[in-house]
Design an enzyme around this catalytic site. Structure first.
Site, PDB file in Angstrom:
ATOM      1  N   GLY A 110       5.250   9.361   0.422  1.00  0.00           N
ATOM      2  CA  GLY A 110       5.345  10.371  -0.632  1.00  0.00           C
ATOM      3  C   GLY A 110       6.520  10.146  -1.556  1.00  0.00           C
ATOM      4  O   GLY A 110       7.119   9.074  -1.594  1.00  0.00           O
TER       5      GLY A 110
ATOM      6  N   GLN B  43       8.439  -5.677   5.248  1.00  0.00           N
ATOM      7  CA  GLN B  43       7.366  -4.781   5.719  1.00  0.00           C
ATOM      8  C   GLN B  43       5.999  -5.417   5.457  1.00  0.00           C
ATOM      9  O   GLN B  43       5.122  -5.421   6.315  1.00  0.00           O
ATOM     10  CB  GLN B  43       7.478  -3.439   4.992  1.00  0.00           C
ATOM     11  CG  GLN B  43       6.270  -2.545   5.148  1.00  0.00           C
ATOM     12  CD  GLN B  43       6.503  -1.153   4.617  1.00  0.00           C
ATOM     13  OE1 GLN B  43       7.177  -0.364   5.265  1.00  0.00           O
ATOM     14  NE2 GLN B  43       5.958  -0.842   3.462  1.00  0.00           N
TER      15      GLN B  43
ATOM     16  N   HIS C 142       4.560   3.201  -6.792  1.00  0.00           N
ATOM     17  CA  HIS C 142       3.354   3.670  -6.087  1.00  0.00           C
ATOM     18  C   HIS C 142       2.178   3.767  -7.061  1.00  0.00           C
ATOM     19  O   HIS C 142       1.048   3.415  -6.712  1.00  0.00           O
ATOM     20  CB  HIS C 142       3.591   5.055  -5.481  1.00  0.00           C
ATOM     21  CG  HIS C 142       4.657   5.103  -4.437  1.00  0.00           C
ATOM     22  ND1 HIS C 142       5.848   5.774  -4.610  1.00  0.00           N
ATOM     23  CD2 HIS C 142       4.714   4.551  -3.198  1.00  0.00           C
ATOM     24  CE1 HIS C 142       6.581   5.655  -3.526  1.00  0.00           C
ATOM     25  NE2 HIS C 142       5.932   4.904  -2.652  1.00  0.00           N
TER      26      HIS C 142
ATOM     27  N   ARG D 229       5.798  -5.256  -3.033  1.00  0.00           N
ATOM     28  CA  ARG D 229       6.591  -6.380  -2.534  1.00  0.00           C
ATOM     29  C   ARG D 229       8.074  -6.092  -2.512  1.00  0.00           C
ATOM     30  O   ARG D 229       8.867  -6.911  -2.088  1.00  0.00           O
ATOM     31  CB  ARG D 229       6.284  -7.625  -3.356  1.00  0.00           C
ATOM     32  CG  ARG D 229       5.049  -8.232  -2.742  1.00  0.00           C
ATOM     33  CD  ARG D 229       4.269  -9.166  -3.527  1.00  0.00           C
ATOM     34  NE  ARG D 229       4.995 -10.176  -4.234  1.00  0.00           N
ATOM     35  CZ  ARG D 229       4.402 -10.979  -5.092  1.00  0.00           C
ATOM     36  NH1 ARG D 229       3.119 -10.870  -5.318  1.00  0.00           N
ATOM     37  NH2 ARG D 229       5.091 -11.887  -5.720  1.00  0.00           N
ATOM     38  N   LYS D 230       8.472  -4.898  -2.952  1.00  0.00           N
ATOM     39  CA  LYS D 230       9.889  -4.548  -2.823  1.00  0.00           C
ATOM     40  C   LYS D 230      10.252  -4.492  -1.337  1.00  0.00           C
ATOM     41  O   LYS D 230      11.323  -4.935  -0.934  1.00  0.00           O
ATOM     42  CB  LYS D 230      10.191  -3.219  -3.489  1.00  0.00           C
ATOM     43  CG  LYS D 230      11.675  -3.060  -3.653  1.00  0.00           C
ATOM     44  CD  LYS D 230      12.061  -1.701  -4.046  1.00  0.00           C
ATOM     45  CE  LYS D 230      13.117  -1.202  -3.119  1.00  0.00           C
ATOM     46  NZ  LYS D 230      12.653  -0.270  -2.137  1.00  0.00           N
TER      47      LYS D 230
HETATM   48  O1  PAF Z   1       6.512   1.827   2.706  1.00  0.00           O
HETATM   49  C1  PAF Z   1       6.322   2.970   3.169  1.00  0.00           C
HETATM   50  O2  PAF Z   1       6.293   3.960   2.441  1.00  0.00           O
HETATM   51  C2  PAF Z   1       6.145   3.147   4.671  1.00  0.00           C
HETATM   52  O3  PAF Z   1       6.939   2.275   5.384  1.00  0.00           O
HETATM   53  C3  PAF Z   1       4.676   3.060   5.120  1.00  0.00           C
HETATM   54  C4  PAF Z   1       4.082   1.686   4.874  1.00  0.00           C
HETATM   55  C5  PAF Z   1       3.844   4.105   4.404  1.00  0.00           C
HETATM   56  C6  PAF Z   1       4.589   3.337   6.631  1.00  0.00           C
HETATM   57  O4  PAF Z   1       5.096   4.585   6.950  1.00  0.00           O
END
Ligand code: PAF
Length: 283
Positions: free
Chosen positions: A31, A153, A37, A148-149
């Site tokens: 969020g 992850q 996003h 990709r920031k």
């Molecule tokens: O990048 C994020 O916002 C979080 O790490 C994710 C991938 C939604 C997992 O909680």
């Protein structure tokens, strides 16, 4: 746009959408949406028949001294942005539903999770991999989009999907920056005006490293020293890491190449910021 909090309801809806042959595009988030996003959502809209956004501040990816309670939240605003980006379903599970009493299963992606952010945030990527695996099982996406920031992850999720044969295409999207170069992040909201100005050293470092690489420099020690010096010009910024690593495995390198990742993490006051670039990649 439908807003669903119930896990079973989301899962059965996804199952029936798949039966109808719909291609589900999925953007998982915590969020407090920003333009980064929005770029994932727009691309998801383009690629999928149904676009699902999840908003869930995942407690198990926060360490004990981290900002879970302070993490910025504004679901109403998020829903407005989601509607503008053409989201069909906003999935907002709660922590009690995602981690019911007795929950004891987790996903660990080993080597890729250990360096960089994993070194100072032990368990963080286990929390990310576990929640993303759960969200994939609930939402059943054909493709999922990540920025990709959060390069590490993305690498962890790609590895998990490959290793566990998850039928999801992972799409990594370019970093979205403010006009002055600061990479978009929900955590930018914590910065004072002065801190925000200091934070621009991250982008300066990325630009300078790319220039050195384009000019022919290949030695990691030389490039790391230059990057540390650029950040060091901002006394209020403390370096957590400046690392040059293989862009796929995140293993250390001594000589950089086109696929080398420059990854940066700093602290400004209480706020931890990251940035990165792949040296040979067209921007
Ligand atoms: O990048 C994020 O916002 C979080 O790490 C994710 C991938 C939604 C997992 O909680």
């Amino acid at each position: 746009m439908q807003i669903i909090s119930d896990i079973q309801q989301m899962q059965s809806l996804a199952t029936s959408l798949k039966r109808e042959g719909k291609r589900i595009a999925f953007v998982p988030t915590m969020g407090f949406l920003h333009a980064g996003h929005a770029s994932l959502l727009r691309e998801g809209r383009r690629r999928g028949d149904v676009l699902v956004l999840s908003i869930f501040v995942n407690p198990i990816q926060f360490g004990q001294n981290e900002d879970l309670d302070l993490y910025p939240r504004d679901v109403e605003r998020d829903c407005r942005i989601a509607a503008e980006c053409g989201v069909d379903i906003v999935f907002t599970p709660d922590a009690a539903g995602m981690y019911p009493p007795g929950f004891q299963t987790g996903v660990t992606v080993r080597e890729v999770s250990l360096p960089l952010c994993g070194a100072s945030r032990p368990g963080h990527f286990d929390g990310v991999a576990t929640v993303v695996a759960k969200l994939f099982n609930i939402v059943q996406p054909d493709l999922a989009l990540f920025g990709r920031k959060d390069y590490q992850q993305l690498a962890v999720i790609r590895r998990m999907v490959l290793d566990l044969c998850m039928p999801v295409e992972i799409v990594g999207m370019p970093i979205v920056r403010e006009t002055d170069g600061l990479a978009m992040s929900s955590r930018n909201a914590y910065l004072s005006q002065e801190q925000r100005r200091s934070a621009l050293c991250l982008h300066r470092t990325v630009v300078a490293a790319r220039k050195m690489f384009a000019a022919g420099e290949r030695r990691v020690d030389v490039m790391r020293k230059a990057a540390q010096e650029t950040i060091g010009q901002e006394p209020s910024v403390s370096i957590e890491y400046v690392e040059f690593r293989d862009g796929a495995t995140l293993e250390e390198q001594e000589i950089v190449d086109n696929a080398t990742l420059l990854a940066l993490a700093v602290k400004i006051g209480q706020t931890r910021l990251i940035d990165n670039t792949v040296l040979g990649e067209e921007l």
